[in-house]
Design an enzyme around this catalytic site. Sequence first.
Site, short mmCIF file in Angstrom:
data_model
loop_
_atom_site.label_atom_id
_atom_site.label_comp_id
_atom_site.label_asym_id
_atom_site.label_seq_id
_atom_site.Cartn_x
_atom_site.Cartn_y
_atom_site.Cartn_z
N HIS A 216 3.61 3.14 4.02
CA HIS A 216 4.64 2.70 3.06
C HIS A 216 4.72 1.19 2.92
CE1 HIS A 216 6.29 6.64 2.15
NE2 HIS A 216 6.17 6.94 3.44
N ASP A 220 4.74 -0.49 -0.59
CA ASP A 220 5.77 -1.41 -1.09
C ASP A 220 5.15 -2.68 -1.67
OD1 ASP A 220 7.69 0.38 -0.30
OD2 ASP A 220 8.30 -0.72 1.50
N ASP A 246 7.96 5.26 -7.91
CA ASP A 246 6.87 4.58 -8.61
C ASP A 246 7.06 4.69 -10.12
OD1 ASP A 246 6.40 7.26 -8.83
OD2 ASP A 246 4.25 7.17 -8.40
N ARG A 267 -2.82 -3.06 -22.44
CA ARG A 267 -3.01 -4.27 -21.64
C ARG A 267 -2.40 -4.10 -20.26
NH1 ARG A 267 -1.52 -7.67 -25.18
NH2 ARG A 267 0.67 -7.92 -24.62
#
Length: 340
Positions: A216, A220, A246, A267
């Site tokens: 994690h 992060d 997320d 983009r």
Amino acid sequence: MTGAARQGGAIMLHGAVLGRLLPMHLCLDAEGRVRQAGPTLERIAGTDLAGRPFAEVVSLRRPAAATDIAGLLALAERPLKLTLAVAPALPLKGLVAGLPDGGALIDISMGISLIEAVSRFDLTLGDFSPTDLAVELLYLHEAKSVVSAELSRLAERLNGARVSAEKEAATDTLTGLANRRRLDATLARLLGQGRAFALMQIDLDYFKLVNDTHGHDVGDAVLRRVAHLLRAQCRTQDLVARVGGDEFVMILVDIVEPFRIARIAERLIRQIEEPILVGMRECRISASIGVSVFSRQDSPDAKRLMREADSALYQSKGAGRARVTVFTRPEGTADNTDAA
């Protein structure tokens, strides 16, 4: 004579004692000339006043003007309004008493002009009689100034704390982006204004694999990198928020053309697909994007816009990920754009 002496029922005071008791007095002779002046009065005048006609030192305004000793004595025991020649705009108070030799004693006080006079002439407590009410007023004024300054500083600290708390309550702690609360408030504001905008819902592809493989902490770091990329695409009037693990949402104000939205989204996808280095680990992710558009002709419904963006997102996921889909309403008011 060092103090006071009694002579034939009269009390005679040494000049220094009189100056201490009445620091703003004028002692006049029978010709109306200044025999002695209090130290505070001389400090304000900026010169030795002895020998000068009193009319050159003070100007009587009420109850009547007086320019000679006879006119002055006629006003004895009556409250006077006067000004000093050196400060004609500074209103003062006074009282005249006759002296046995035909002269007069004028005691002057500052009244409501106290604070202005203290500031203008840089007076201190030593310039006033210890029993003068002015001393108490100066203490109160100083205390008020200190308290006011402290209250002002306290108010600034409290306001700063309030603003900081409000900002913190509307900020995602991991990424520094807006959170759901701020997103909802921004949507409500834009819908209330009838402002056109695109609502872009972004879901990271393969992020779970990064968490499962590297942990994690690395996950992060990846989220913070994505937040940086999204923020770089925002203008001042736009918003980017993290609304889930997320999941991100961008609001692009005044951008409603599908081709422009697709170009911006493509983009973003290309930038997110660039390898992200966290320490010695290389992480690869992508993004799927769904978009809903609000125009001035639409009804302001935030929940509907979120559902539409979510539906478009799942179309992107179902079409193979790393795509953008602009939601098309049944009536055909917007074209569906599907770009890899």
